[in-house]
Scaffold this active site. Structure first.
Site, PDB file in Angstrom:
ATOM      1  N   SER B 124      14.640   4.569   9.050  1.00 38.42           N
ATOM      2  CA  SER B 124      15.832   4.175   7.962  1.00 38.42           C
ATOM      3  C   SER B 124      16.668   5.133   7.842  1.00 38.42           C
ATOM      4  O   SER B 124      16.607   6.432   7.918  1.00 38.42           O
ATOM      5  CB  SER B 124      14.759   4.026   6.597  1.00 38.42           C
ATOM      6  OG  SER B 124      15.649   4.105   5.450  1.00 38.42           O
ATOM      7  N   TYR B 148       9.799   8.334   0.944  1.00 36.94           N
ATOM      8  CA  TYR B 148       9.932   7.377   1.760  1.00 36.94           C
ATOM      9  C   TYR B 148      10.720   8.182   3.007  1.00 36.94           C
ATOM     10  O   TYR B 148      10.009   7.940   4.184  1.00 36.94           O
ATOM     11  CB  TYR B 148      10.688   6.113   1.352  1.00 36.94           C
ATOM     12  CG  TYR B 148      10.966   5.148   2.423  1.00 36.94           C
ATOM     13  CD1 TYR B 148       9.975   4.367   2.946  1.00 36.94           C
ATOM     14  CD2 TYR B 148      12.099   5.119   3.026  1.00 36.94           C
ATOM     15  CE1 TYR B 148      10.092   3.376   3.736  1.00 36.94           C
ATOM     16  CE2 TYR B 148      12.446   3.868   3.999  1.00 36.94           C
ATOM     17  CZ  TYR B 148      11.428   3.261   4.421  1.00 36.94           C
ATOM     18  OH  TYR B 148      11.560   2.175   5.301  1.00 36.94           O
ATOM     19  N   LYS B 152       9.246   9.015   6.711  1.00 36.56           N
ATOM     20  CA  LYS B 152       9.433   8.679   7.848  1.00 36.56           C
ATOM     21  C   LYS B 152      10.204   9.813   8.981  1.00 36.56           C
ATOM     22  O   LYS B 152       9.922   9.560  10.080  1.00 36.56           O
ATOM     23  CB  LYS B 152      11.103   7.494   7.654  1.00 36.56           C
ATOM     24  CG  LYS B 152      10.357   6.163   7.075  1.00 36.56           C
ATOM     25  CD  LYS B 152       9.807   5.195   8.112  1.00 36.56           C
ATOM     26  CE  LYS B 152       9.315   3.991   7.854  1.00 36.56           C
ATOM     27  NZ  LYS B 152       8.741   3.155   8.633  1.00 36.56           N
TER      28      LYS B 152
END
Lengths: 320, 320
Positions: B124, B148, B152
């Site tokens: 992302s 997050y 990742k």
């Protein structure tokens, strides 16, 4: 001030212990307790007014640091690690010691609400690799080409995130190649960088396995130790969006190192260096970046060595 | 070709399933088996000559993917993840699903010697953050400002290292903001980016919570799906020192999005967008980089949308 050191029996750990023992304070607060953790019981100094405890624990074992964290250390220097070559040879060992143990340490701080505990981790130039620009800057991507570098880079991300969340007050210092390490040559690819100065200065022969135009980014043991202490004293928020930075080493070529050797030890010392190219070592060492712009580290007051001659003279001063 | 998809019941998972069902091949080889994994049983299409199996499993549970990996998939699309806001609200949940499950997948491949299995993970734009340059390039550092993004980024490092070691053939694609998502507005900070086009085009009102000069880096669902498939087909070694790259989105301002709406839906559609500034949403979205030079992605043949108008027309074409 209660200070916990992991990897306390190692070369840097012991330098740090002695530096703290000498000044008996950290960040303006008197040192009250020193907890030394390593696989073996670390040599603990006698310091008036300071409780020194050495614990032999395997930090890879579950709950290994529980007893030490239960005592709520205010500063943790996390130096314990499996070195690069060992982490490359054994992925599971490297993952467990370099990554899992660091995560367990972060989780241990979180579970005990040690949100203001300052955690200083030693990282490495090995987080860099691949197709790097000629000069590495603070915002250059980490593309490590070893499992050791990968594990350290993952720890850097975790420490920044745990700090951002207010779970701990982390700081990560990426260490340049340390020159001059005391002792004997070892299996590290960078071993020659200390050896070509140390051995001739001690009247022994040394082997230089790389071309003399090869550049290294180096820092003396004294400056690295000072940087670790400074890393505990500087305000965590001052690090900004990342809690990790490269320490300000200096860029030196092997030719410059040999010239410094000649200046200090004379032609006789220089003649003790035998040139025996080793492509395997050259490939590893040449993959490490040697030129950095350390803007953030310098803004935060981290200091490097003035020049190579200072590094050599500092070694001679300590040796004598 | 045996293909495993995690997160197969999700928006992207289903698009991918349908794209594979339509062409019935991958990398020039006929599709033989499709294994769909998600928390719920994913809708599995009927495809002549292709065995489709849907499994409802919690990928965070130990051994969750064992049965699927025992069948030795040749390509794995790893799309399962806890979204940004949920990972920020619950660190343990995000760590378990976003990081641990990916690591378990890598370890599962390693244990079964699936070294030539191609693992494509969706990452992302959230891996970026902090003090970014005006234009992000391939060698810009990842300084995520969310758990997050941290999770990742850690997965990216692991996948690159496992690939370098020859344990799996990994590829990581960082997704731009997907516009126009079908369906209804949701809690995501980026929800408005689809909503301000989708709702008026469907004769409904929409709210724009950000200034019209705000820029986003966007990609259509069609291009993202094509990129996932291309990610499985391109040679792994071609990725170079990092297996992760940002997909080539296009930079658009909210004003440009509204102009595209007017061109397609007329003044009546444009009038359905109400401007109600929401500083919380603006802060999140403005922290995402919007300008990239995607040199590596383009060299590897990943393709973005030509322009915003194509994105809108592609949505209208699919809707009708």
């Amino acid at each position: 001030m209660h200070v916990l050191i992991t990897g306390a029996a190692g070369f840097l750990g012991q330098r740090l212990v002695h530096a703290l023992a000498a000044c008996r304070e950290l960040d303006g607060q008197p040192l009250s307790r020193l907890t030394l953790v390593d696989q073996v019981e670390a040599p603990a100094p006698e310091i008036a007014g300071v409780e020194c405890v050495a614990r032999a624990v395997d930090i890879a074992a579950p709950g290994a640091l529980d007893a030490s964290l239960d005592e709520h250390p205010q500063v943790i220097f996390h130096l314990a690690a499996v070195v690069s070559s060992a982490a490359e040879a054994d992925l599971d060992l490297g993952t467990t010691v370099n990554f899992e143990a660091t995560r367990a340490l972060l989780e241990g701080c979180r579970a005990r609400k040690l949100s203001s505990t300052r955690l200083i981790m030693a990282s490495s130039v090995a987080v860099y690799g691949g197709d790097l620009p000629d000069v590495v800057e603070d915002m250059t991507a980490l593309t490590p080409q070893s499992s050791y570098g990968t594990q350290k880079a993952m720890c850097e991300l975790l420490i920044t995130d745990y700090s951002r969340r207010g779970l701990v007050d982390g700081r990560v210092l990426r260490l340049p190649t340390i020159v001059i390490r005391p002792g004997r040559p070892n299996a590290a690819a960078s071993s020659f960088a200390s050896s070509i100065l140390r051995e001739p200065l001690n009247g022994e022969d040394a082997v230089c396995p790389v071309p003399t135009d090869l550049e290294l980014f180096v820092m003396s043991p004294r400056r690295v130790t000072e940087a670790l202490i400074h890393g505990a004293e500087v305000a965590g928020e001052a690090f900004g969006p990342s809690r990790a930075l490269m320490l300000p080493g200096i860029t030196v070529s092997v030719a410059e190192m040999l010239e410094a050797l000649r200046e200090t030890g004379g032609e006789a010392a220089l003649a003790r260096v035998r040139h025996e190219p080793d492509p395997r070592i050259e490939a590893i060492v040449a993959s490490w970046p040697a030129r950095f712009i350390n803007a953030r580290a310098r803004e935060l007051g981290f200091q490097g060595d003035a020049n190579l001659r200072d590094i050599v003279e500092s070694y001679l001063g300590e040796r004598d």
